[in-house]
Design a protein around this motif. Structure first.
Motif, mmCIF file in Angstrom:
data_model
loop_
_atom_site.group_PDB
_atom_site.id
_atom_site.type_symbol
_atom_site.label_atom_id
_atom_site.label_comp_id
_atom_site.label_asym_id
_atom_site.label_seq_id
_atom_site.Cartn_x
_atom_site.Cartn_y
_atom_site.Cartn_z
ATOM 1 N N THR A 86 33.114 5.080 30.075
ATOM 2 C CA THR A 86 32.546 6.248 29.438
ATOM 3 C C THR A 86 33.309 7.218 29.575
ATOM 4 O O THR A 86 34.122 7.537 30.282
ATOM 5 C CB THR A 86 30.720 6.343 29.970
ATOM 6 O OG1 THR A 86 30.175 7.382 29.113
ATOM 7 C CG2 THR A 86 31.228 6.091 31.431
ATOM 8 N N ASN A 89 30.011 -1.056 24.723
ATOM 9 C CA ASN A 89 28.777 -0.739 25.170
ATOM 10 C C ASN A 89 28.649 -1.846 26.751
ATOM 11 O O ASN A 89 29.969 -2.542 27.135
ATOM 12 C CB ASN A 89 27.732 -1.068 24.551
ATOM 13 C CG ASN A 89 27.730 0.312 23.614
ATOM 14 O OD1 ASN A 89 28.061 1.575 23.995
ATOM 15 N ND2 ASN A 89 27.028 -0.189 22.673
ATOM 16 N N VAL A 119 24.352 4.236 27.964
ATOM 17 C CA VAL A 119 25.915 5.136 27.244
ATOM 18 C C VAL A 119 25.777 4.236 26.146
ATOM 19 O O VAL A 119 26.388 3.315 26.118
ATOM 20 C CB VAL A 119 27.016 5.494 27.716
ATOM 21 C CG1 VAL A 119 27.965 6.154 27.286
ATOM 22 C CG2 VAL A 119 27.130 5.849 29.064
ATOM 23 N N LEU A 148 27.558 4.101 23.542
ATOM 24 C CA LEU A 148 28.957 4.851 23.387
ATOM 25 C C LEU A 148 29.513 4.363 22.158
ATOM 26 O O LEU A 148 29.432 3.508 20.992
ATOM 27 C CB LEU A 148 29.531 4.537 24.092
ATOM 28 C CG LEU A 148 31.653 5.085 24.326
ATOM 29 C CD1 LEU A 148 30.977 5.954 25.261
ATOM 30 C CD2 LEU A 148 32.421 4.035 24.701
ATOM 31 N N TYR A 149 30.149 5.851 21.377
ATOM 32 C CA TYR A 149 30.962 6.029 19.853
ATOM 33 C C TYR A 149 29.756 5.674 18.677
ATOM 34 O O TYR A 149 30.318 5.254 17.695
ATOM 35 C CB TYR A 149 32.051 4.599 19.846
ATOM 36 C CG TYR A 149 32.957 4.592 21.522
ATOM 37 C CD1 TYR A 149 33.614 5.755 21.044
ATOM 38 C CD2 TYR A 149 33.622 3.038 21.070
ATOM 39 C CE1 TYR A 149 33.754 5.144 22.380
ATOM 40 C CE2 TYR A 149 34.325 3.480 22.156
ATOM 41 C CZ TYR A 149 34.564 4.239 22.040
ATOM 42 O OH TYR A 149 36.367 4.296 23.661
#
Length: 365
Positions: free
Chosen positions: A86, A111, A131, A133-134
């Motif tokens: 992350t 993830n 998180v 992510l992206y």
């Protein structure tokens, strides 16, 4: 030869220029610039959008995380599970409260790998920091099941996932607290720094509301040592304009991503995958390749801008040397850091620009 930036923010501004400029002037002329009606209205509209009872404007995404863990009572000797690949702010929110991050390797969707969580839970574990992510939602069903089984808090880091869903439910509505960044490059970005927290827990909401304003609910009555972490009126007003258009902005990003997924055909490039039941709002379009540096140089020579998210995993950063990790401790995280590359994807990107990026990538040998 075309020149394609990795990102450009002015085109999104020009789409709604009149609305942004009118709102900015309205706020400037109002004479009220901190914690006023624009913040209150944005908080209500954002809570409704996410599908929660409470939202609270914060000055940035890092402070949203810091306040979230503080409000949950996370402190020294506590452990928080967090994915290894992350952005470092996810980890700083934990350590700035004195707690220890316990890194978890990512899955094939970039993830947190939920199958690795239970093995890392100890008597010191107090929370899971998820998180998205992206722009893609994590596997929230399994995460919430594990959290319930072990009586753990869940903090969602939604800095990159404004509007993404898991089984039809929006990120920011699963955990005890969710944290958002409105940094200008985010899908719901403002025109400076900004952030928010969301929750369905009135007690946590009240606690964070106190913390963000010097530990005070009533002027000069300070109940505890707090922060100055307030979202200002101007950013809140501009965020209200963008929030109104967020659905159409997201649809545009999805359309560009779909073109990339269908039309990029190069055996050296691994395209991102989307988990079943999850959606991505494509905050970033991240490919992987074994020859990342050579490929990035090739794109640069062909005037295609790219960024590496993220070249140094938190456990190998100088900031976290004290945790004592070595290269090789989290091999998947480290392999991703050596392979990932984010392609240009931004609101206002023309079809011609998209076609050029695809053509250049498909020519790579």
């Amino acid at each position: 030869m075309m020149k394609i930036p990795f990102n450009t923010l002015d085109r999104q501004f020009f789409m709604y220029q009149d609305e942004y400029e009118k709102k900015a002037l309205d706020v400037l002329r109002s004479g009220w610039y901190i914690l006023g009606p624009e913040v209150e209205k944005f908080e209500k509209e954002f809570a409704d959008y996410i599908g929660v009872k409470y939202a609270l404007g914060i000055d940035n995404g890092l402070n949203a995380l810091v306040l979230a863990f503080r409000a949950l009572g996370i402190k020294e000797n506590d452990e928080v599970l967090v994915q290894g690949n992350t952005f470092i702010a996810s980890v700083m929110g934990i350590t700035m409260n004195g707690a220890t991050p316990i890194f978890i390797e990512p899955d094939e969707f970039d993830n947190i790998n939920v199958d690795l969580l239970e093995a890392k839970i100890t008597e010191k574990t107090k929370a899971i920091c998820v998180v998205h992510l992206y722009g893609q939602t994590s596997n929230m069903q399994k995460i919430m099941d594990i959290a319930e089984k072990y009586n753990l808090y869940v903090v969602e880091d939604c800095a990159q996932s404004h509007g993404s869903l898991f089984n039809g439910k929006m990120t920011g509505s699963f955990g005890d607290i969710a944290c958002f960044s409105f940094y200008p490059g985010k899908n719901l970005g403002c025109f400076g720094d900004g952030g928010a927290v969301t929750t369905n827990n009135k007690e946590l909401y009240t606690k964070m509301k106190t913390l963000r304003n010097y530990g005070s609910n009533k002027k000069y009555h300070n109940d505890e040592v707090g922060y100055n972490a307030r979202l200002d009126e101007l950013q809140a007003g501009l965020l209200r304009v963008k929030l109104f258009h967020l659905h159409e902005l997201t649809k545009e990003r999805e359309k560009i991503a779909k073109r990339y997924l269908v039309e990029i055909k190069n055996p050296k490039i691994e395209l991102p995958k989307v988990r079943q039941g999850a959606t991505s709002v494509w905050h970033l379009f991240v490919i992987k390749t074994d020859e990342r540096d050579r490929f990035q140089k090739y794109l640069e020579e062909n005037k295609v801008g790219t960024v590496i998210h993220y070249p140094i995993p938190p456990h190998l950063s100088k900031a976290y040397e004290y945790l004592g990790y070595q290269k090789g401790d989290f091999p998947i995280t480290e392999i991703y850091a050596e392979k990932v590359l984010s392609l240009p994807l931004y609101n206002g990107m023309t079809e011609e620009e998209q076609s050029y990026v695809i053509e250049v990538i498909n020519r790579y040998e």
